[in-house]
Design an enzyme around this catalytic site. Structure first.
Site, PDB file in Angstrom:
ATOM      1  N   HIS A   1     -24.377 -82.582 -67.492  1.00  0.00           N
ATOM      2  CA  HIS A   1     -24.598 -81.058 -66.461  1.00  0.00           C
ATOM      3  C   HIS A   1     -26.563 -80.385 -67.406  1.00  0.00           C
ATOM      4  O   HIS A   1     -27.501 -80.359 -66.770  1.00  0.00           O
ATOM      5  CB  HIS A   1     -23.752 -80.269 -67.165  1.00  0.00           C
ATOM      6  CG  HIS A   1     -24.191 -79.098 -66.199  1.00  0.00           C
ATOM      7  ND1 HIS A   1     -24.256 -78.917 -65.033  1.00  0.00           N
ATOM      8  CD2 HIS A   1     -23.735 -77.751 -66.758  1.00  0.00           C
ATOM      9  CE1 HIS A   1     -24.179 -77.659 -63.833  1.00  0.00           C
ATOM     10  NE2 HIS A   1     -24.074 -77.175 -64.346  1.00  0.00           N
TER      11      HIS A   1
ATOM     12  N   ASP B   1     -29.520 -79.114 -61.329  1.00  0.00           N
ATOM     13  CA  ASP B   1     -27.574 -79.003 -61.310  1.00  0.00           C
ATOM     14  C   ASP B   1     -27.188 -77.925 -60.539  1.00  0.00           C
ATOM     15  O   ASP B   1     -25.976 -77.605 -61.430  1.00  0.00           O
ATOM     16  CB  ASP B   1     -27.287 -79.946 -62.378  1.00  0.00           C
ATOM     17  CG  ASP B   1     -26.068 -80.398 -62.113  1.00  0.00           C
ATOM     18  OD1 ASP B   1     -26.371 -81.862 -61.401  1.00  0.00           O
ATOM     19  OD2 ASP B   1     -24.992 -80.313 -63.763  1.00  0.00           O
TER      20      ASP B   1
ATOM     21  N   SER C   1     -27.624 -74.621 -62.868  1.00  0.00           N
ATOM     22  CA  SER C   1     -26.406 -74.473 -62.417  1.00  0.00           C
ATOM     23  C   SER C   1     -26.340 -73.437 -61.459  1.00  0.00           C
ATOM     24  O   SER C   1     -25.944 -73.301 -60.860  1.00  0.00           O
ATOM     25  CB  SER C   1     -25.486 -74.534 -64.012  1.00  0.00           C
ATOM     26  OG  SER C   1     -24.060 -74.545 -63.614  1.00  0.00           O
TER      27      SER C   1
END
Length: 457
Positions: A256, A186, A162
């Site tokens: 996610h 991601d 992330s």
């Protein structure tokens, strides 16, 4: 005698060494905060925790000014940094220890966990985004210290989740693309979508950048960012994740977080996931992108840790967007077949196909239903069938044709030949065939497949 084999003795020695080392130095873990820290905000502090095969479960805190005061940090080993992302509740990532252990089981490396939880824990997401630059400055300074002692930048692999993916990108950019590899799981989309390459992760940030997308319609980044971008299940909704907000926090983080678990599973290397370069997920599901001739004898790339084997080919390509599908839980890998159906109805028929493979008491079914297909006389349709598990060689195959019409007439689909070719195609396993079948709508037809005639493939 405590052990009777060399492997047993090696394991015993490792355990004893770990005990001795950890006895001398306390074990460190990622900073554990809570919701009150998120509300009042936390001041950035970056801690670097070293794990090796000697101390695989006991993190050692590194001195950023004098990293080699830690005797377990070895310049001859590759170094992997693992960087977490936004922590809105302050809790440490549940997956971090699993990733560290899996990496060390796979390869003898310096595994360094980048603990920036004080700085990632803040209800104000924009403040956390600002901190990513500061974390990158800290890492840049630390890596420069490693360089001073002879560590090669090409031996460094950064794994960022992330916001951690962009931290890896900023750090790599500071070294003019000389970092060996960045794996982005991601990458965060909010505050980075639409930004210029210098303000986010970019494929020029390392010698090789591989990216996984699992939540591009919410917390993740939609557009390609690396030398190869993997779009799991299209890159958005992941199987098994909640579809409504009534599932609580899992609704927001499941898609996610799936990126981490997919990569973690790839480290085990027990069931590789093949990815297929394609212009869109829809074309991939239509079976239009199952050849990987551009990669020569290497075939289609494998997702995850081992994609580095395709580095040279991918770096030469302008951009590789690849797709694959997964199961909802481990083992995530699916078994695929290219299905070619030659029909001879005098009038065109539209519909969907389901295929069930059976071997003994095992069976698995693939629904080819992401859209309605048109079946025309003497025209061959190529479809992609993906099964939740591997049932090979199939002893029996069951087909079902349906149109989805509730009140309309029941149609028939006349099949001259159906051919199932195991994927990936580069394996060149002999396909299974059947000839002259009549499929009545919503009625199952079961048959024993036979090897296809060589002239048919």
């Amino acid at each position: 005698m405590l052990c009777r084999s060399s492997r047993c003795c090696w394991l015993l020695a490792t355990v004893l060494a770990s005990f001795v080392v950890c006895k001398a130095q306390p074990c460190e873990n990622i900073t554990d905060l809570d919701l009150k820290h998120s509300i009042i905000g936390s001041t950035l502090q970056v801690r670097l925790l070293l794990y090796t095969r000697v101390n695989a479960t006991c993190g050692h805190l590194l001195d950023s000014e004098n990293p080699f005061s830690e005797p377990l940090l070895n310049v001859t080993r590759p170094t992997i940094f693992i960087i977490h992302g936004y922590r809105p509740t302050g809790s440490p990532p549940i997956w971090m220890n699993w990733v560290v252990e899996a990496i060390l089981a796979r390869k003898d490396v310096n595994a360094i966990v980048v603990d920036w939880n004080r700085g990632a824990t803040n209800i104000n997401y924009l403040k956390v985004v600002e901190n990513t630059r500061r974390v990158a400055v800290n890492l840049t300074h630390f890596i420069q210290k490693l360089q001073d002692e002879g560590v090669s930048l090409s031996s460094i692999h950064m794994i960022g989740v992330s916001l951690g993916a962009h931290i890896a990108g900023f750090t790599g950019a500071n070294f003019n693309s000389n970092i060996g590899r960045i794996t982005a799981l991601d990458p965060a989309g909010p505050s980075f979508t639409g930004k210029l390459p210098e303000d986010r992760l970019d494929k020029t940030d390392a010698q090789f950048v591989d990216v996984l997308h699992t939540d591009m319609d919410s917390l993740g980044f939609r557009k390609p960012l690396g030398h190869i971008d993997f779009y799991a299940n299209g890159g958005a909704d992941q199987p098994g994740c909640p579809k409504t907000i009534f599932s609580g926090s899992k609704y927001f983080k499941c898609d996610h977080q799936r990126s981490v678990f997919l990569f973690l599973y790839s480290l085990n290397n027990t069931c590789p996931i093949t990815a297929y370069p394609c212009s869109s997920y829809s074309d991939f599901l239509d079976g239009k992108c199952l050849n990987c001739t551009q990669f020569g004898s290497a075939g289609c790339p494998v997702f995850g840790y081992d994609v580095i084997r395709w580095k040279d080919s991918l770096v030469k390509m302008d951009q590789a967007m690849t797709y694959f599908t997964t199961n909802k839980e481990t083992p995530f890998c699916k078994t695929g077949y290219k299905v070619d159906i030659l029909t001879w109805n005098s009038e065109a028929r539209w519909g969907y196909i389901s295929i069930t493979l059976r071997k003994g008491d095992q069976e698995t079914t693939a629904e080819i239903d992401h859209k309605s297909y048109k079946f025309e006389q003497y025209t061959e349709n190529s479809l992609l069938a993906q099964f939740d598990r591997d049932v090979q060689p199939a002893e029996k195959i069951t087909l079902k044709y349906r149109t989805g019409n509730v009140f309309g007439p029941r149609y028939k689909l006349r099949v001259l030949r159906i051919r199932l070719t195991p994927l990936p195609l580069e394996h060149k396993l002999r396909p299974l065939c059947r000839y002259d079948l009549l499929l009545l709508e919503n009625k199952e037809v079961t048959f024993r497949p036979i090897p296809c005639e060589w002239s048919n493939f």
